[in-house]
Design an enzyme around this catalytic site. Structure first.
Site: not given
Ligand SMILES: Cc1cc2nc3c(=O)[nH]c(=O)nc-3n(C[C@H](O)[C@H](O)[C@H](O)COP(=O)(O)OP(=O)(O)OC[C@H]3O[C@@H](n4cnc5c(N)ncnc54)[C@H](O)[C@@H]3O)c2cc1C
Length: 603
Positions: A236, A256
């Site tokens: 990740h 995000r």
């Protein structure tokens, strides 16, 4: 067998995360007597940590969404190595599984008009993740537990399975110990479902909990089942990197999704520098367009920070290697900047990302509403796992089923965020249904006493070596080498070195010793975990060596491009007759034309 505690059920589910609980609920509802086993306490399985949400084409926020778009996003994310049938079932059935969870009491965040709120996430074309703030996994586990307990499951908390039991070719149960007293237990069952999660603890920097030692992968492999796609380990892009005590803890992609951007030490938004050809048509070409997307503008395309995880992780690595990283070896993830766009941004961030706000405040003394976070890649998810029949989830060993992170097929070379929680629900339900059917036709078998005696001898061996090296040094050496030599960027020479060192560690693990007695002896538990960790580490390395191309989460510096020839098969791994790892290139099942057409249309 008198000295072992014995239990008999129709269906034995190993693992009490989302997949295990959903399988147990289904099998129990079908009338099976179900045992649910968990290495940790009930409610503490790794699923509880899931933050961002469950991907399902509910179309509650964007009515252009439907199962076809979800199918096509999942296939693209997996670089077309996914089982198309699993991707189809997943995309079609996820909405029903989410609504069912809601009917059982899950309280999702809502839209203004009362529908389930869905958020943006990497690789998903439309806002698709049903969520509960950043605590979706907790709500899912709570709901499934409440529902399951009322169905009358027999729960065995803090019990660890160390070997699967067979009668001929068929799996008929499992042998394990309880952590509290160290007593051995024999579980007999008509069918066994593995739902043991992932393998992250084979690496040094990981978002995964202590339970993620690859037990299910290893149990299945040693019982003769095939594993698939083991080279694909997802790193990740955004884990915490500072202070050292919290290194690896996940920073959800939701940051995000809500408008957070990635910058290097010069303040440059570097994600616009490299957009993969497969995603050019779907990616914003200006910061302005990217921002509009995060705010729900249906005419805007998603910002490059929401490209797939493998790509974002490699871009971060590039910035760091080329000297543009943050002070502690990562980059900056900035959500505070949205104060330029929203008047009450601090309140907005706290409302949308409460867990992230508290995580950084409490663990790093950073207020993310005011300053950027420092982040870097962390080992997060295992795409590879037990190879199963897409519809029934049965492995190629009769009576042995697998679901959730320890299964393989849905995600191919790379998983999209949010597609795991939906995977657990869709395939947990299927595994439970088919395991119950199998158990009805195949009652519990006869356990071979010699198999039990041998499992017991092996489990107790560390007590015979009281004065030799303990298991922790071996575990740490393995984690270091996997991180350094089989991590985010791989090359042949380093992986060959890794194999050599794994061989040495296996020999050390055979001699590892522990002290004390069997009651809550964490040293002993760690010694037993080494079998799984070493098994999966070797398999990951061999599969990664074999895939001489870069695709999805697997990046080879010596073969940096995708090779069409490698896009035609999965790497399947089996235990050979002499205990060696056998690799097979298994051609992808042909995809029917109507599914090919969906993919073409969505390009
Ligand atoms: C921090 C974090 C956030 C995430 N957020 C999301 C998200 O927002 N959306 C999403 O889709 N995915 C997310 N993921 C991924 C997702 O949470 C996992 O892939 C998923 O929860 C795995 O569920 P599972 O049921 O397969 O396994 P788990 O939930 O890990 O359950 C495994 C169970 O198996 C038991 N077990 C293991 N070995 C043994 C053994 N030998 N004997 C007995 N029991 C055993 C464990 O005790 C546990 O009960 C996230 C992951 C992390 C780390």
């Amino acid at each position: 067998m008198a000295e072992y505690l014995q239990h008999e059920h129709d269906v034995l589910v190993i693992g009490a995360g989302g997949a295990g609980l959903r399988a147990a609920v289904e099998a129990s509802a079908a009338g099976s007597r179900v045992a649910l086993i968990s290495k940790s306490l009930l409610g503490k399985a790794h699923t509880v940590m899931a933050e961002g949400g469950i991907a399902a084409a509910l179309a509650d926020v964007d009515d252009r969404d439907n199962w076809r778009v979800h199918f096509s996003d999942t296939m693209r994310g997996g670089q077309y190595l996914n089982s198309w049938r699993m991707a189809e079932l997943h995309a079609r059935e996820a909405p029903a599984r989410v609504r069912e969870l809601e009917a059982w009491g899950a309280l999702f965040d809502r839209t203004a008009d009362g529908r389930i709120l869905q958020r943006n996430f990497g690789g998903h074309r439309y806002p698709r993740l049903a969520h509960v703030g950043a605590r979706t996994g907790l709500e899912m586990i709570r709901t499934l537990q409440d529902h399951g307990i009322h169905l009358g499951l027999d729960v065995f908390m803090e019990h660890t399975i160390v070997v699967l039991l067979k009668e001929g070719e068929r799996v008929i149960g499992a042998f394990g110990y309880d952590r509290e007293r160290g007593r051995f237990h024999v579980f007999r069952a008509g069918a066994v479902v593995l739902a043991t999660g992932g393998i992250g603890r084979a690496f040094k920097i990981t978002s995964n909990s202590w339970e993620y030692t690859g037990d299910g992968h290893s149990l299945a492999y040693h019982a003769g089942a095939s594993l698939m796609d083991m080279e694909f380990v997802q790193f990740h892009p955004t884990g915490m990197i500072w202070p050292p005590s919290v290194r690896g803890i996940l920073v959800t992609e939701g940051v995000r999704g809500e408008g957070g951007v990635l910058r290097n030490k010069d303040g440059r938004r570097f994600m616009f520098d490299d957009i993969p050809p497969l995603y050019v048509n779907q990616t914003a070409n200006s910061e302005e367009e990217g921002w509009r997307y995060t705010q729900g503008d249906k005419n805007a395309r998603r910002p490059p920070e929401l490209l797939t995880r493998d790509h974002v992780a490699r871009c971060i690595r590039r910035e760091v290697r080329e000297g543009r990283g943050s002070p502690h070896g990562g980059v900056f993830l900035d959500i505070a900047w949205i104060k330029e766009r929203i008047p009450n941004s601090a309140e907005y961030i706290k409302k949308k990302l409460p867990s992230m706000y508290h995580q950084f405040k409490q663990l790093a003394d950073i207020d993310i509403t005011q300053v950027p976070m420092e982040v870097g890649p962390t080992t997060h998810y295992m795409m590879g796992g037990v190879r199963v029949d897409p519809d029934s989830q049965m492995s190629d060993v009769p009576g042995l089923f697998a679901a959730g992170e320890c299964g393989a097929g849905l995600h191919g070379a790379n998983r999209l965020g949010g597609n795991s929680l939906s995977d657990l629900l869709v395939f947990g339900q299927r595994a439970g249904e088919y395991a119950a059917k199998f158990a009805k036709q195949n009652p519990a078998g006869q356990v071979n006493p010699e198999a039990l005696a041998s499992a017991e001898r092996r489990a107790l061996k560390p007590f015979d070596h009281e004065n030799s090296e303990g298991p922790y040094a071996i575990q740490h050496a393995l984690q270091d080498l996997m991180q350094d030599l089989v991590g985010i960027v791989r090359v042949e020479a380093e992986m060959l070195q890794a194999l050599e060192r794994i061989r040495e560690l296996k020999a050390r693990a055979e001699r590892a010793g522990v002290q004390g007695n069997r009651e809550y002896n964490t040293g002993w538990h760690t010694a037993l975990d080494l079998t799984s960790l070493l098994t999966v580490s070797e398999i990951i390395t061999r599969a990664a060596l074999d895939r001489k191309e870069s695709r999805g989460a697997h990046f080879r510096d010596d073969f940096p491009d995708k090779d069409a020839a490698y896009g035609k098969f999965n790497i399947v791994v089996r235990k050979g007759p002499d205990g060696e790892v056998q690799l097979i290139h298994e051609p992808l099942p042909p995809m029917p034309p109507e599914f090919q057409q969906i993919i073409e249309e969505m390009k």
